[in-house]
Motif scaffolding. Sequence first.
Motif, PDB file in Angstrom:
ATOM      1  N   GLY A 127       0.774  -1.225   0.000  1.00 44.53           N
ATOM      2  CA  GLY A 127       0.000   0.000   0.000  1.00 44.53           C
ATOM      3  C   GLY A 127       0.806   1.276   0.000  1.00 44.53           C
ATOM      4  N   PHE A 128       0.335   2.245  -0.784  1.00 44.13           N
ATOM      5  CA  PHE A 128       0.987   3.542  -0.911  1.00 44.13           C
ATOM      6  C   PHE A 128       1.063   4.288   0.419  1.00 44.13           C
ATOM      7  CE2 PHE A 128      -3.433   4.499  -0.948  1.00 44.13           C
ATOM      8  CZ  PHE A 128      -3.542   5.761  -0.372  1.00 44.13           C
ATOM      9  N   ALA A 129       0.139   3.982   1.346  1.00 47.24           N
ATOM     10  CA  ALA A 129       0.070   4.714   2.604  1.00 47.24           C
ATOM     11  C   ALA A 129       1.305   4.507   3.475  1.00 47.24           C
ATOM     12  CB  ALA A 129      -1.186   4.320   3.375  1.00 47.24           C
ATOM     13  N   PHE A 130       2.144   3.527   3.130  1.00 48.40           N
ATOM     14  CA  PHE A 130       3.375   3.298   3.887  1.00 48.40           C
ATOM     15  C   PHE A 130       4.508   4.226   3.445  1.00 48.40           C
ATOM     16  CE2 PHE A 130       1.443  -0.877   4.804  1.00 48.40           C
ATOM     17  CZ  PHE A 130       1.786  -1.025   6.139  1.00 48.40           C
ATOM     18  N   MET A 131       4.324   4.960   2.361  1.00 44.66           N
ATOM     19  CA  MET A 131       5.443   5.717   1.790  1.00 44.66           C
ATOM     20  C   MET A 131       6.078   6.702   2.761  1.00 44.66           C
ATOM     21  SD  MET A 131       4.644   6.511  -2.236  1.00 44.66           S
ATOM     22  CE  MET A 131       3.167   7.469  -1.941  1.00 44.66           C
ATOM     23  N   SER A 132       5.282   7.565   3.380  1.00 47.62           N
ATOM     24  CA  SER A 132       5.860   8.596   4.245  1.00 47.62           C
ATOM     25  C   SER A 132       6.557   7.979   5.453  1.00 47.62           C
ATOM     26  CB  SER A 132       4.775   9.576   4.697  1.00 47.62           C
ATOM     27  OG  SER A 132       3.749   8.911   5.416  1.00 47.62           O
ATOM     28  N   VAL A 133       5.983   6.905   5.988  1.00 45.03           N
ATOM     29  CA  VAL A 133       6.597   6.242   7.137  1.00 45.03           C
ATOM     30  C   VAL A 133       7.912   5.581   6.729  1.00 45.03           C
ATOM     31  CG1 VAL A 133       6.336   4.369   8.805  1.00 45.03           C
ATOM     32  CG2 VAL A 133       4.411   5.879   8.317  1.00 45.03           C
ATOM     33  N   LEU A 134       7.909   4.916   5.588  1.00 41.88           N
ATOM     34  CA  LEU A 134       9.113   4.225   5.127  1.00 41.88           C
ATOM     35  C   LEU A 134      10.226   5.211   4.807  1.00 41.88           C
ATOM     36  CD1 LEU A 134      10.449   1.545   4.463  1.00 41.88           C
ATOM     37  CD2 LEU A 134       9.448   1.671   2.163  1.00 41.88           C
ATOM     38  N   GLU A 135       9.893   6.378   4.299  1.00 42.80           N
ATOM     39  CA  GLU A 135      10.902   7.397   4.013  1.00 42.80           C
ATOM     40  C   GLU A 135      11.666   7.780   5.285  1.00 42.80           C
ATOM     41  OE1 GLU A 135       8.569  10.463   2.266  1.00 42.80           O
ATOM     42  OE2 GLU A 135       8.682   9.621   0.226  1.00 42.80           O
ATOM     43  N   GLN A 136      10.973   7.749   6.409  1.00 49.18           N
ATOM     44  CA  GLN A 136      11.604   8.086   7.684  1.00 49.18           C
ATOM     45  C   GLN A 136      12.375   6.909   8.266  1.00 49.18           C
ATOM     46  OE1 GLN A 136       8.631   9.605  10.394  1.00 49.18           O
ATOM     47  NE2 GLN A 136       7.566  10.699   8.758  1.00 49.18           N
ATOM     48  N   ILE A 137      11.837   5.713   8.089  1.00 50.40           N
ATOM     49  CA  ILE A 137      12.397   4.535   8.746  1.00 50.40           C
ATOM     50  C   ILE A 137      13.578   3.919   8.004  1.00 50.40           C
ATOM     51  CG2 ILE A 137      11.861   2.116   9.309  1.00 50.40           C
ATOM     52  CD1 ILE A 137       9.125   3.047  10.208  1.00 50.40           C
ATOM     53  N   ALA A 138      13.512   3.854   6.688  1.00 55.78           N
ATOM     54  CA  ALA A 138      14.545   3.169   5.908  1.00 55.78           C
ATOM     55  C   ALA A 138      15.963   3.622   6.255  1.00 55.78           C
ATOM     56  CB  ALA A 138      14.266   3.333   4.413  1.00 55.78           C
ATOM     57  N   PRO A 139      16.231   4.932   6.411  1.00 54.03           N
ATOM     58  CA  PRO A 139      17.601   5.349   6.755  1.00 54.03           C
ATOM     59  C   PRO A 139      18.046   4.888   8.146  1.00 54.03           C
ATOM     60  CG  PRO A 139      16.336   7.182   5.832  1.00 54.03           C
ATOM     61  CD  PRO A 139      15.355   6.093   6.147  1.00 54.03           C
ATOM     62  N   ASP A 140      17.093   4.614   9.012  1.00 57.43           N
ATOM     63  CA  ASP A 140      17.441   4.174  10.369  1.00 57.43           C
ATOM     64  C   ASP A 140      17.894   2.724  10.415  1.00 57.43           C
ATOM     65  OD1 ASP A 140      16.709   6.677  11.226  1.00 57.43           O
ATOM     66  OD2 ASP A 140      14.736   6.062  11.970  1.00 57.43           O
ATOM     67  N   TYR A 141      17.586   1.964   9.361  1.00 60.12           N
ATOM     68  CA  TYR A 141      17.941   0.538   9.325  1.00 60.12           C
ATOM     69  C   TYR A 141      18.619   0.233   7.982  1.00 60.12           C
ATOM     70  CZ  TYR A 141      14.578   0.568  13.150  1.00 60.12           C
ATOM     71  OH  TYR A 141      13.911   0.857  14.319  1.00 60.12           O
ATOM     72  N   PRO A 142      19.807   0.760   7.760  1.00 64.19           N
ATOM     73  CA  PRO A 142      20.476   0.603   6.461  1.00 64.19           C
ATOM     74  C   PRO A 142      20.803  -0.836   6.100  1.00 64.19           C
ATOM     75  CG  PRO A 142      21.984   1.465   8.120  1.00 64.19           C
ATOM     76  CD  PRO A 142      20.619   1.513   8.723  1.00 64.19           C
ATOM     77  N   ASP A 143      20.856  -1.728   7.071  1.00 63.88           N
ATOM     78  CA  ASP A 143      21.163  -3.133   6.792  1.00 63.88           C
ATOM     79  C   ASP A 143      19.911  -3.968   6.549  1.00 63.88           C
ATOM     80  OD1 ASP A 143      23.899  -2.660   7.076  1.00 63.88           O
ATOM     81  OD2 ASP A 143      23.802  -2.970   9.245  1.00 63.88           O
ATOM     82  N   THR A 144      18.760  -3.339   6.608  1.00 62.47           N
ATOM     83  CA  THR A 144      17.491  -4.022   6.347  1.00 62.47           C
ATOM     84  C   THR A 144      16.978  -3.605   4.976  1.00 62.47           C
ATOM     85  OG1 THR A 144      16.912  -4.029   8.698  1.00 62.47           O
ATOM     86  CG2 THR A 144      15.119  -4.369   7.131  1.00 62.47           C
ATOM     87  N   THR A 145      16.529  -4.566   4.198  1.00 63.00           N
ATOM     88  CA  THR A 145      15.976  -4.284   2.879  1.00 63.00           C
ATOM     89  C   THR A 145      14.452  -4.265   2.963  1.00 63.00           C
ATOM     90  OG1 THR A 145      17.852  -5.400   1.849  1.00 63.00           O
ATOM     91  CG2 THR A 145      15.941  -4.969   0.463  1.00 63.00           C
ATOM     92  N   PHE A 146      13.864  -3.228   2.425  1.00 63.09           N
ATOM     93  CA  PHE A 146      12.415  -3.069   2.433  1.00 63.09           C
ATOM     94  C   PHE A 146      11.876  -3.141   1.005  1.00 63.09           C
ATOM     95  CE2 PHE A 146      14.106  -0.711   6.047  1.00 63.09           C
ATOM     96  CZ  PHE A 146      13.278  -1.077   7.093  1.00 63.09           C
ATOM     97  N   ALA A 147      10.621  -3.567   0.875  1.00 57.44           N
ATOM     98  CA  ALA A 147       9.931  -3.526  -0.415  1.00 57.44           C
ATOM     99  C   ALA A 147       8.534  -2.976  -0.171  1.00 57.44           C
ATOM    100  CB  ALA A 147       9.852  -4.911  -1.044  1.00 57.44           C
ATOM    101  N   ILE A 148       8.163  -1.963  -0.931  1.00 55.87           N
ATOM    102  CA  ILE A 148       6.840  -1.377  -0.813  1.00 55.87           C
ATOM    103  C   ILE A 148       6.078  -1.594  -2.114  1.00 55.87           C
ATOM    104  CG2 ILE A 148       7.765   0.911  -1.428  1.00 55.87           C
ATOM    105  CD1 ILE A 148       5.467   2.114   0.256  1.00 55.87           C
ATOM    106  N   ILE A 149       4.856  -2.082  -1.995  1.00 52.63           N
ATOM    107  CA  ILE A 149       4.007  -2.328  -3.156  1.00 52.63           C
ATOM    108  C   ILE A 149       3.040  -1.164  -3.312  1.00 52.63           C
ATOM    109  CG2 ILE A 149       2.249  -3.858  -4.139  1.00 52.63           C
ATOM    110  CD1 ILE A 149       3.619  -6.148  -2.618  1.00 52.63           C
ATOM    111  N   ASP A 150       2.998  -0.618  -4.504  1.00 54.16           N
ATOM    112  CA  ASP A 150       2.128   0.524  -4.847  1.00 54.16           C
ATOM    113  C   ASP A 150       2.646   1.846  -4.322  1.00 54.16           C
ATOM    114  OD1 ASP A 150       0.402  -0.926  -6.362  1.00 54.16           O
ATOM    115  OD2 ASP A 150      -1.290  -0.843  -4.991  1.00 54.16           O
ATOM    116  N   GLY A 151       3.920   1.927  -4.023  1.00 50.89           N
ATOM    117  CA  GLY A 151       4.492   3.183  -3.582  1.00 50.89           C
ATOM    118  C   GLY A 151       5.931   3.305  -4.055  1.00 50.89           C
TER     119      GLY A 151
END
Length: 331
Positions: free
Chosen positions: A88-112
């Motif tokens: 879901g696209f609704a995760f975009m703003s949250v993921l933008e904040q979180i992804a840099p905090d966990y550089p060793d974790t890979t994320f995948a967002i669908i529809d965003g």
Amino acid sequence: MKLTRKLLGATAVTALFAGAALADPAMVYDLGGKFDKSFNEAAYGGAERWAQETGGSYRDIEMQSEAQREQALRRLAESGSNPIVMTGFAFMSVLEQIAPDYPDTTFAIIDGVVDAPNVRSIVFTEHEGSFLVGMLAAMASETGTVGFVGGMDIPLIRRFACGYAQGVMATNPDATVIVNYTGTTPAAWNDPVRGGEITQAQISQGADVVYAAAGGTGVGVLQTATDAGILSIGVDSNQNHMHPGHVLTSMLKRVDNAVYTAFIEGAEMETGLHVMDLAAGGVGWALDEHNEALITDEMRTAAAEAEAAIIAGETVVHDYMADNSCPISVN
């Protein structure tokens, strides 16, 4: 000394693989739950296919409120889940904040789309698949009026509606396409009662085929259409089986393949933008034992020819999200 080095090397390799085994993938579903019979359930199907084929295990979270998005992602990242997939696209703003905090974790967002080095952004060409089911709707309609019931009124769902309208009008320029949306908040994805009410209103205006792109709300659309004796079109998952002989087809959005591939590739998966279009099998329409009696040879041929033309670039389906406009005027 040589023997010692070999033993230490073997120990290090064993430790490495032991650590990797603990890094189970994870899934976070959008509001509506993983058994919404549509978008989230398609994602769940991909995760389950991975688990059954590999024998692996994964974690998943069903959110109950918007406030849980950040909490869910952080909890999974801190517990070592990798990769973490979200729908879901609704995760975009949250993921933008979180992804840099966990550089060793890979994320995948669908529809965003999130521009970060450790994020895979997966998008689909829903307008192409919707064009195909719009053609089928126009060919199946006896009144010349068809409907579209969207979930939350956002550009992504307008992309579905616009593609559908283009397919309808390309087949029958005299047709009427009625478009309505369930709401403007995330609650629009899980309101089957409201979906049924909108469908009934469209039927009163002459619609005899209604396409639902509304998550769990679509369950009410399909049920109301069946009760009224008209045809419906499902979305995301193959929903033909829900009302055999009454669901004309389903616009398939292969969210399951997106999740399955991300889990298979694991934490080392390639990041960046991934587009799942018609040529890549990312979208399409469903034909099975539940709807084959509704699809004539003429309809199959028309859909196949249109699909080939889109893939070849001979037919270009306008993408609403490219300029926030649609060349087809809808009611």
